[in-house]
Design a protein around this motif. Structure first.
Motif, PDB file in Angstrom:
ATOM      1  N   HIS A 243       0.832  -1.201   0.000  1.00 14.02           N
ATOM      2  CA  HIS A 243       0.000   0.000   0.000  1.00 14.02           C
ATOM      3  C   HIS A 243       0.866   1.250   0.000  1.00 14.02           C
ATOM      4  O   HIS A 243       0.585   2.213  -0.735  1.00 14.02           O
TER       5      HIS A 243
ATOM      6  N   LEU B 195       2.314   1.624  -3.410  1.00 11.57           N
ATOM      7  CA  LEU B 195       1.325   2.121  -4.372  1.00 11.57           C
ATOM      8  C   LEU B 195       1.091   3.622  -4.198  1.00 11.57           C
ATOM      9  O   LEU B 195       0.950   4.358  -5.183  1.00 11.57           O
ATOM     10  N   LEU B 196       1.040   4.063  -2.937  1.00 13.13           N
ATOM     11  CA  LEU B 196       0.867   5.494  -2.705  1.00 13.13           C
ATOM     12  C   LEU B 196       2.052   6.278  -3.267  1.00 13.13           C
ATOM     13  O   LEU B 196       1.871   7.327  -3.902  1.00 13.13           O
TER      14      LEU B 196
ATOM     15  N   ARG C 176       4.040   5.289  -5.676  1.00  6.84           N
ATOM     16  CA  ARG C 176       3.967   5.214  -7.129  1.00  6.84           C
ATOM     17  C   ARG C 176       2.898   6.158  -7.671  1.00  6.84           C
ATOM     18  O   ARG C 176       3.079   6.789  -8.720  1.00  6.84           O
ATOM     19  N   HIS C 177       1.763   6.230  -6.934  1.00  4.02           N
ATOM     20  CA  HIS C 177       0.702   7.123  -7.371  1.00  4.02           C
ATOM     21  C   HIS C 177       1.173   8.573  -7.332  1.00  4.02           C
ATOM     22  O   HIS C 177       0.900   9.356  -8.259  1.00  4.02           O
ATOM     23  N   ARG C 178       1.895   8.933  -6.266  1.00  4.77           N
ATOM     24  CA  ARG C 178       2.440  10.294  -6.197  1.00  4.77           C
ATOM     25  C   ARG C 178       3.415  10.546  -7.349  1.00  4.77           C
ATOM     26  O   ARG C 178       3.423  11.633  -7.954  1.00  4.77           O
ATOM     27  N   TYR C 179       4.222   9.518  -7.654  1.00  8.70           N
ATOM     28  CA  TYR C 179       5.172   9.668  -8.759  1.00  8.70           C
ATOM     29  C   TYR C 179       4.430   9.830 -10.091  1.00  8.70           C
ATOM     30  O   TYR C 179       4.810  10.655 -10.931  1.00  8.70           O
ATOM     31  N   GLU C 180       3.340   9.024 -10.273  1.00  2.00           N
ATOM     32  CA  GLU C 180       2.574   9.124 -11.509  1.00  2.00           C
ATOM     33  C   GLU C 180       1.889  10.485 -11.631  1.00  2.00           C
ATOM     34  O   GLU C 180       1.802  11.054 -12.729  1.00  2.00           O
ATOM     35  N   LEU C 181       1.379  11.002 -10.493  1.00  2.00           N
ATOM     36  CA  LEU C 181       0.774  12.336 -10.535  1.00  2.00           C
ATOM     37  C   LEU C 181       1.811  13.385 -10.921  1.00  2.00           C
ATOM     38  O   LEU C 181       1.533  14.285 -11.731  1.00  2.00           O
TER      39      LEU C 181
ATOM     40  N   ASP D  78       2.539  12.961 -14.531  1.00  2.00           N
ATOM     41  CA  ASP D  78       1.435  13.494 -15.340  1.00  2.00           C
ATOM     42  C   ASP D  78       1.508  15.015 -15.407  1.00  2.00           C
ATOM     43  O   ASP D  78       1.295  15.611 -16.481  1.00  2.00           O
TER      44      ASP D  78
ATOM     45  N   ASP E 203      -9.962  12.768 -16.148  1.00  2.00           N
ATOM     46  CA  ASP E 203      -9.847  13.222 -14.771  1.00  2.00           C
ATOM     47  C   ASP E 203     -11.020  14.118 -14.384  1.00  2.00           C
ATOM     48  O   ASP E 203     -11.345  14.249 -13.200  1.00  2.00           O
TER      49      ASP E 203
END
Length: 484
Positions: free
Chosen positions: A221, A224-225, A227-232, A235, A443
């Motif tokens: 978890h 993933l958080l 990675r999600h921050r990295y993806e944001l 983006d 989004d």
């Protein structure tokens, strides 16, 4: 464990049932003896009054045949009549209790025999004697044991059935499912690879494995958080890169737009320096210079506002205002490409909850792509806004960007939204514009699609309006036309 827990319960229940049955059996015998004595007392009294001792003898003899001994005592407690030899001790005990005129019971051991006796008075207007009834209860314990055999046997049978069923049921409904669950859980565990010892039973094993899984899920978890921050962040960088690429596309046109007022400023400045104008002429020249500087400032500010990086912020905006701002940014590029922009919009405001700068980026991408499709011959870009209301659902705003360019070849249409895919010549595009635009619209809980023919292409952007917005479904030209 289940058998050990249930055995004391079954044993206690069996013991209590046997004792209760034995007490009831003895109580029934006593009640029967008392009832018999009460029934015989008036009959014996009548026989004695009439002197019918033969009938008394026959009655007592019939009682003896039923294993019940009887005797008649005088009023002083001495033996009056009996058909068998009752133990003397029973007669003495009965004589001592004869003072109880309402009768009484007693139990007594005489030798190796155990007796239950009942004595009642014989009254014929006055006390004439007593009737003694005695039952031999020597074998009562054996009878009690015989009565205990059924409940004890039933208890043993129940215990045996439980002992047989528990392993079968536990194996089928507990052990096998636990073993299967343990086997499946071990697939997610690395205990074997790490050489960790297994627990002694399935419950401990599952507890340990679930603890390990919980730790791994917690770590996953967190990953993933991150990675999600990295993806944001990625983006946002892609959106900024696409925005900068768009600015590069607009730069040549804006450079010409800035060059015109710069030429005016230069000319007016030279006139002021070379001549000796009167104050009115000097003032007029300075006012012209000031207006051109403000024009340059406005153009540069638009570029800076569009290029700046910031965190996305959602708020309610009128879509018409966003489109007007976009048209100001691309107006110079449209002139350079010979494109006329026609806007067909609703008569009233259309509020959407969005990030205005992100939607500007989408609309600029679609407009610049349309300009490229109509180069070099030029053409017309139509921008339509429509609001559709279906039943009680949230109204949907649809924006259409329609050009009359050459269209998208059939073999490229399915890849149009792929990252880094472009149909433009090398150096003319990054291939990220439509991919970033699609991500932005998704989004905003919307969708973007297109239709393309050799005579032109139409891009559709559909996003929900702000809560509480009510707008008419309007189609047609509002008469707004921008650029030629």
């Amino acid at each position: 464990m289940l058998l050990l827990a249930m055995t004391p319960v079954v044993a206690f229940y069996t013991y209590w049932t046997a004792r209760w049955s034995s007490r009831n059996y003895i109580a029934d015998l006593k009640r029967e003896t008392r009832a018999t004595t009460r029934a015989l007392a008036p009959v014996v009294t009548g026989y004695i009054q009439r002197g019918q001792w033969t009938q008394v003898h026959e009655m007592l003899q019939r009682m003896s045949a039923d294993e019940t001994e009887g005797a008649v005592l005088q009023s002083n407690g001495e033996l009056w009549y009996a058909v068998s030899d009752l133990p003397r001790q029973l007669i003495v005990t009965a004589a001592h209790g004869a003072v109880k005129t309402d009768g009484f019971d007693f139990e007594e051991n005489v030798g190796d025999r155990y007796w239950f006796c009942r004595i009642v008075p014989l009254n014929a207007g006055k006390l004439i004697g007593y009737l003694l009834v005695a039952q031999d209860w020597t074998d009562i314990d054996e009878d009690t044991r015989q009565r205990m055999l059924p409940p004890v046997g039933a208890a043993l049978l129940v215990t045996a059935l439980i002992a047989a069923l528990i392993p079968i049921l536990v194996s089928r409904y507990v052990s096998q499912p636990l073993a299967e669950l343990s086997r499946r859980v071990l697939h997610f565990s690395d205990a074997e690879q790490l050489g960790k010892p297994f627990a002694n039973n399935e419950v401990e094993l599952l507890s340990e494995e679930f603890q390990r899984l919980d730790q791994r899920l917690t770590k996953s978890h967190e990953d993933l958080l991150e990675r999600h921050r990295y993806e944001l962040e990625l983006d946002r960088r892609l959106q900024r890169a696409d925005r900068l690429a768009t600015i590069g596309t607009l730069a040549s046109g804006l450079a010409h737009e800035i060059g015109t007022p710069m030429g005016v400023i230069r000319t007016r400045t030279e006139l002021l320096l070379e001549g000796n104008p009167n104050p009115e002429k000097a003032r007029e020249g300075l006012e012209i210079i000031l207006s051109q500087i403000e024009r340059i400032t406005r153009i540069v500010r638009m570029l800076l506002d569009y290029a700046r990086s910031r965190e996305p912020v959602r708020a309610e905006h009128d879509i018409r205002t966003i489109i007007e701002h976009v048209l100001k940014l691309v107006e110079t590029e449209a002139k350079r490409c010979g494109v006329r922009i026609v806007v067909e919009s609703t008569n009233g405001p259309v509020a959407v909850e969005c990030d205005a700068e992100q939607l500007q980026q989408v609309f600029i991408n679609l407009a610049v792509n349309a300009f490229d499709a109509m180069t070099p011959s030029g053409g017309t870009l139509r921008v339509r806004t429509e609001v559709e209301q279906k039943d009680h659902h949230t109204p949907i705003l649809q924006l259409t960007f329609e050009d009359n360019g050459s269209g998208v070849p059939q073999q490229f249409q399915e890849h149009l939204f792929d990252p880094f895919f472009t149909t433009k010549p090398p150096g003319k595009g990054t291939g990220m514009g439509l991919s970033v635009s699609q991500a932005i619209i998704h989004d905003h809980d919307g969708e973007i699609s297109f239709e393309s023919e050799p005579s032109g292409t139409r891009f559709y952007v559909r996003i929900p309006t702000a809560p509480g917005h009510t707008a008419l479904h309007i189609k047609g030209n509002s008469g707004v036309e921008r650029a030629t």
